[in-house]
Design a protein around this motif. Structure first.
Motif, PDB file in Angstrom:
ATOM      1  N   THR A  70      41.519  42.187  50.732  1.00 47.59           N
ATOM      2  CA  THR A  70      40.387  41.935  49.846  1.00 47.59           C
ATOM      3  C   THR A  70      39.149  41.585  50.654  1.00 47.59           C
ATOM      4  O   THR A  70      38.029  42.004  50.324  1.00 47.59           O
ATOM      5  N   MET A  71      39.333  40.837  51.732  1.00 45.92           N
ATOM      6  CA  MET A  71      38.190  40.350  52.514  1.00 45.92           C
ATOM      7  C   MET A  71      37.658  41.363  53.510  1.00 45.92           C
ATOM      8  O   MET A  71      36.484  41.294  53.893  1.00 45.92           O
TER       9      MET A  71
ATOM     10  N   LYS B 240      32.392  42.403  47.461  1.00 41.32           N
ATOM     11  CA  LYS B 240      33.643  43.001  47.946  1.00 41.32           C
ATOM     12  C   LYS B 240      33.348  44.409  48.414  1.00 41.32           C
ATOM     13  O   LYS B 240      32.828  45.235  47.668  1.00 41.32           O
TER      14      LYS B 240
ATOM     15  N   TYR C 159      39.801  51.160  44.421  1.00 42.94           N
ATOM     16  CA  TYR C 159      38.652  50.702  43.649  1.00 42.94           C
ATOM     17  C   TYR C 159      37.857  51.868  43.063  1.00 42.94           C
ATOM     18  O   TYR C 159      36.659  51.773  42.855  1.00 42.94           O
TER      19      TYR C 159
ATOM     20  N   THR D 112      34.406  48.063  49.308  1.00 42.21           N
ATOM     21  CA  THR D 112      35.458  48.975  48.883  1.00 42.21           C
ATOM     22  C   THR D 112      35.261  50.319  49.572  1.00 42.21           C
ATOM     23  O   THR D 112      34.233  50.553  50.213  1.00 42.21           O
TER      24      THR D 112
ATOM     25  N   TYR E 120      38.296  35.823  44.833  1.00 38.60           N
ATOM     26  CA  TYR E 120      37.731  37.109  44.449  1.00 38.60           C
ATOM     27  C   TYR E 120      38.274  37.589  43.107  1.00 38.60           C
ATOM     28  O   TYR E 120      37.506  38.027  42.239  1.00 38.60           O
ATOM     29  N   GLN E 121      39.588  37.533  42.945  1.00 45.37           N
ATOM     30  CA  GLN E 121      40.196  38.122  41.754  1.00 45.37           C
ATOM     31  C   GLN E 121      40.083  37.221  40.536  1.00 45.37           C
ATOM     32  O   GLN E 121      40.006  37.714  39.406  1.00 45.37           O
TER      33      GLN E 121
ATOM     34  N   SER F 208      42.759  35.372  48.004  1.00 45.34           N
ATOM     35  CA  SER F 208      42.497  36.396  46.990  1.00 45.34           C
ATOM     36  C   SER F 208      42.058  35.779  45.665  1.00 45.34           C
ATOM     37  O   SER F 208      41.367  36.433  44.871  1.00 45.34           O
TER      38      SER F 208
ATOM     39  N   ASN G  13      44.517  49.134  47.657  1.00 43.17           N
ATOM     40  CA  ASN G  13      43.187  48.704  48.092  1.00 43.17           C
ATOM     41  C   ASN G  13      42.347  49.816  48.713  1.00 43.17           C
ATOM     42  O   ASN G  13      41.119  49.753  48.665  1.00 43.17           O
TER      43      ASN G  13
ATOM     44  N   SER H 164      33.679  40.722  53.197  1.00 37.52           N
ATOM     45  CA  SER H 164      33.339  40.334  51.840  1.00 37.52           C
ATOM     46  C   SER H 164      32.862  38.887  51.829  1.00 37.52           C
ATOM     47  O   SER H 164      32.990  38.175  52.832  1.00 37.52           O
TER      48      SER H 164
END
Length: 866
Positions: free
Chosen positions: A506-507, A820, A800, A822, A785-786, A782, A561, A453
């Motif tokens: 997340t990454m 990101k 997601y 997913t 991103y969030q 995180s 995730n 990401s």
């Protein structure tokens, strides 16, 4: 200003696209892996993505064909499974439902889908997966090794070659290698595949892994020369499950002929062994992972002619204690980057210092010129310098002995093979002249997962912090788990993992990595429910309840995730077992210090806090650790409900209510609106887990902000545990400026302090002590991103399936672009703030729903979605 909410459901525009061709699914996966050659599941999970570029495409049905031959993948012909048209929008966790896979070493599959207009797509390209070996087949082989020759700290444990020749005429061929220690496979002088440092790490007294290789590209009709080159690695004396002085291997070669699979070769006494000239240095224990000694005169290459010149002898057949042997279900280690040095400086007579420009985990390749026969070159590695200017002694070392030849007639090259280092600097001694920059290459090694990401915004400082965290995590993911530091301990600490899981997942696409790592946690739990602080658990390590709670939080985050509900069912019994251990050390309703054991020490709350923060204060430790248990109750209630265990879920909710009341009564100080010692983690954690009564939240929040400004000069004042706790609270409570203002501090302690003082990865301590590449403060990642990017998962639609786009814009940031990856594809959010209004450009994968929330106090002017 009341927050505006825009709801968007991605659905098919039937009238506009009724004549368009529906493209075939792409990126087919089995057990979250691309073409795994052995899977550890009788009914594996299959997944695919809808092709990018059509955000309105929505799957309403699918059909899967599975067959023993690629040529049989036709309706009515597929001999293992034809699912038929199945009404479902599931495309990420579809369970195989065909005939038993056992005995079919490789199977082939493809899929097509129907859209909302009931139009069928084309068929996907065919792909494959393997069913692996049966226990009986594996037991046909014997563990073999080179005869022990003894070892010491100077000469190390030999890394022998194990060899066998075999005849092959036709058909597919798979080689299954179960090594205790590292291995490489060579066939007819070529290295098979791109994996290095194989296999991934496991708890050797409970489990070892086998790696499956497709030999087809390397085979030749007739005689074939097979070598398994081995190195000790974690299979070193004194560690759990180690029963032999040197690496051990078991292997089976299976070939498909006349429509069936036959095992034509397995390891036994008929194999031969020879020295390679490589040996592993170090005890493979805390602070002593050593390196390698390489005698360049032994092995030039692995061609048959070169191998025939070696001295070969019979192998030893080795008795290994019974344990579980399973296929490796995580991507292998691979070289991901070539790194060239930026500077070479003379530091003494025949001594040189190489600066690689940035710290990384991996190997060094060094080309030497004009070495005399037997000349020994010494290499020492480090990631920083001591205050006196000397290279930090992290006991990372290699030795190279020059080839037997006439001096100056040829060049020769050293490169690691079965050990690795974490370094930015190399001290080279024993050579007469400086190597050139072109003579040296660094090879960064990481688990070969996908899904990188990205983050970029208008503030270069934020970009630099994000990039530093991301590189750190990439360099710590080696061996199928996240390592704390790759040079001093090499341990999969639960605390470090717990703190960085949200950021790491997340990454990157880490479902297989966490599946592998959690296997080790299950293997390490004791009969009484006690857990170590690290898994695998080769030796005792420090930590506390937050470290052990990884067994609860990691499966939950993996489910959230990647949508993998199976992982919750698998580890729920382990979570309950550990909770009984927690109960055993609960006194008057609160968890208290449990005893040190031979596998675990210390009892921490927060860890690696800045100077001036007393992380050893008993009040803070007890508060933090009981908040950990409260958080576990939250997750266990959710997991129990998902698994249909409503009574157990109700029990966890009741236990949490009792515990929260006890925490509030014991640790809250009404006179100053703080908890325990009033540090950032002490004030935030009770609010995060729901301990703090609603009416007290404003006062505690006000105290948090005032103390941050007045006592800590606006800085972060927390450590490993507190960083992710702070981030999660800030995201949930939409407090971007609180985090942003602390990240912008350039003096100690802070991320910019690391960067301004030469850091290229995050440190183990805010002041840079001990390790300059460490999984301690990466929980901040995180937030980019969030919060700033606004990409958030939705619990009710895990993996997601639904995405909340909810940017939180710190004062001073004018634009951000975030991607990101997913399970459905790549999400892109590009926002720009102009004249106080927000322009949003969003790309969402087909098959996903999107909910867009306006930032607090900011009007959305435009939304472009594709």
């Amino acid at each position: 200003m009341k927050r505006a909410t825009v709801f968007m459901l991605l659905s098919c525009l039937l009238t506009a696209c009724s004549q368009q061709q529906v493209k075939a699914p792409v990126d087919l996966r089995c057990e979250f892996l691309t073409e795994p050659l052995s899977v550890d599941a009788a009914e594996p999970v299959l997944a695919w993505k809808l092709p990018a570029g059509d955000a309105d495409l929505r799957q309403t049905a699918y059909q899967i064909l599975v067959a023993t031959e690629r040529s049989l993948l036709r309706e009515g012909v597929a001999d293992l499974w034809d699912s038929g048209k199945t009404l479902s929008d599931n495309q990420t966790t579809v369970r195989y439902g065909g005939s038993a896979l056992s005995g079919n070493k490789l199977v082939y599959w493809k899929v097509r889908i129907w859209d909302a207009a009931d139009r069928a797509s084309g068929w996907s390209a065919a792909t494959r997966f393997g069913s692996g070996l049966t226990v009986g087949e594996l037991n046909e082989a014997q563990y073999i090794a080179a005869p022990p020759v003894g070892s010491d700290g100077e000469n190390g444990i030999p890394s022998p070659l194990l060899r066998h020749r075999f005849d092959w005429q036709s058909g597919e061929a798979l080689l299954y290698v179960n090594s205790l220690g590292y291995h490489e496979v060579w066939l007819n002088g070529e290295k098979v595949g791109d994996r290095v440092l194989a296999p991934a790490v496991a708890q050797f007294n409970k489990r070892s892994l086998y790696v499956t290789y497709d030999l087809a590209p390397y085979l030749r009709r007739g005689d074939n020369d097979l070598v398994i080159w081995t190195g000790s690695g974690w299979y070193s004396n004194g560690l759990p499950g180690v029963a032999y002085d040197g690496p051990v291997v078991k292997a089976v070669l299976s070939v498909k002929a006349d429509g069936g699979w036959t095992n034509i070769l397995h390891t036994d006494k008929s194999w031969q062994c020879a020295e390679s000239g490589y040996s592993t240095l170090g005890r493979w224990n805390y602070g002593d992972f050593g390196g390698e000694r390489v005698d360049g005169s032994v092995l030039n290459d692995l061609s048959t002619a070169a191998l025939d010149r070696l001295q070969w002898s019979e192998v030893e057949q080795v008795d290994i204690p019974s344990h579980t042997v399973s296929p490796q279900m995580v991507e292998g280690n691979v070289v991901t980057e070539n790194i060239k040095p930026v500077k070479i400086t003379q530091i003494g007579d025949g001594a040189w210092l190489v600066d690689m420009g940035k710290v990384f985990t991996g190997w060094a390749s060094i080309r030497f010129h004009n070495l005399a026969q037997g000349n020994e070159v010494s290499l020492k590695y480090g990631d920083h310098f001591n205050p006196d200017g000397s290279l930090a002694n992290q006991r990372q070392r290699d030795f190279y002995i020059a080839k037997a030849k006439a001096a100056g007639k040829e060049q020769e090259t050293f490169c690691n093979r079965f050990n690795y280092h974490c370094f930015q600097y190399i001290s080279i001694s024993g050579i007469a002249s400086a190597p050139s920059l072109d003579d040296i290459t660094g090879y960064a090694i990481q688990t070969g997962y996908s899904g990188l990401s990205s983050f970029e915004c208008s503030d270069p400082d934020l970009n630099a912090i994000h990039n530093m965290v991301q590189r750190t995590l990439r360099n710590l993911s080696l061996g199928g788990y996240l390592v704390d530091c790759t040079h001093i301990e090499r341990l999969g600490y639960g605390g470090d993992g717990h703190a960085s899981t949200v950021t790491a997942q997340t990454m990157f696409n880490l479902a297989p990595l966490y599946a592998n790592w959690l296997n080790a946690w299950e293997d390490c739990i004791r009969d009484d429910g006690g857990l170590p602080h690290t898994a695998p658990n080769p030796y005792s390590a420090g930590g506390g309840p937050y470290w052990c709670a990884f067994i609860v939080t990691a499966p939950w985050q993996t489910y959230l995730n990647y949508g993998d509900a199976d992982i919750l069912a698998k580890y729920y019994p382990v979570m309950k077992h550990w909770l009984k251990y927690v109960d055993a050390y609960t006194v008057d309703g609160l968890l208290k210090r449990w005893p040190d054991t031979d596998y675990r020490g210390w009892y921490l709350g927060d860890w690696a806090t800045p100077t001036g923060i007393n992380q050893t204060d008993p009040a803070s430790i007890d508060l933090v650790d009981n908040c950990v248990i409260s958080e576990c109750y939250i997750l266990l209630e959710k997991i129990a409900r998902l698994l249909g265990k409503d009574d157990e879920a109700k029990g966890y909710a009741e236990r949490k209510a009792v515990l929260d009341a006890k925490i509030q009564a014991t640790f809250y100080r009404a006179d100053s609106s703080i908890y325990a010692t009033g540090t950032q983690i002490d004030n935030i954690y009770p609010m995060l887990v729901g301990v703090t009564p609603y009416v007290l939240i404003p006062a505690v929040t006000k105290s948090l902000f005032e103390r941050t400004e007045n006592l800590y000069a606006g800085h972060l004042s927390t450590g490993l545990v507190g960083i992710p706790v702070l981030v999660e609270w800030a995201v949930k409570n939409r407090q971007p400026d609180f985090v942003y203002n602390m990240l912008k501090k350039r003096d100690y302690p802070g991320y910019l302090y690391m960067l301004d003082n030469g850091g290229t990865a995050t440190w183990e301590h805010w002041n840079g002590e001990r390790s300059r590449l460490h999984n301690c403060y990466n929980g901040i990642g995180s937030w980019f991103y969030q919060a700033v990017g606004g990409i958030q998962p939705v619990e009710d639609a895990p993996g997601y399936r639904e995405i909340r786009i909810s940017p939180q814009i710190p004062k001073g940031i004018t634009w951000a672009k975030v991607t990101k990856d997913t399970p459905y594809g790549v999400v892109t959010v590009h926002w720009e703030l102009k004249d106080g209004k927000l322009d949003l450009d969003i790309t969402v994968p087909p098959g996903c729903r999107t909910v867009i929330d306006a930032p607090e106090g900011i009007e959305i002017r435009s939304v472009v979605q594709s």
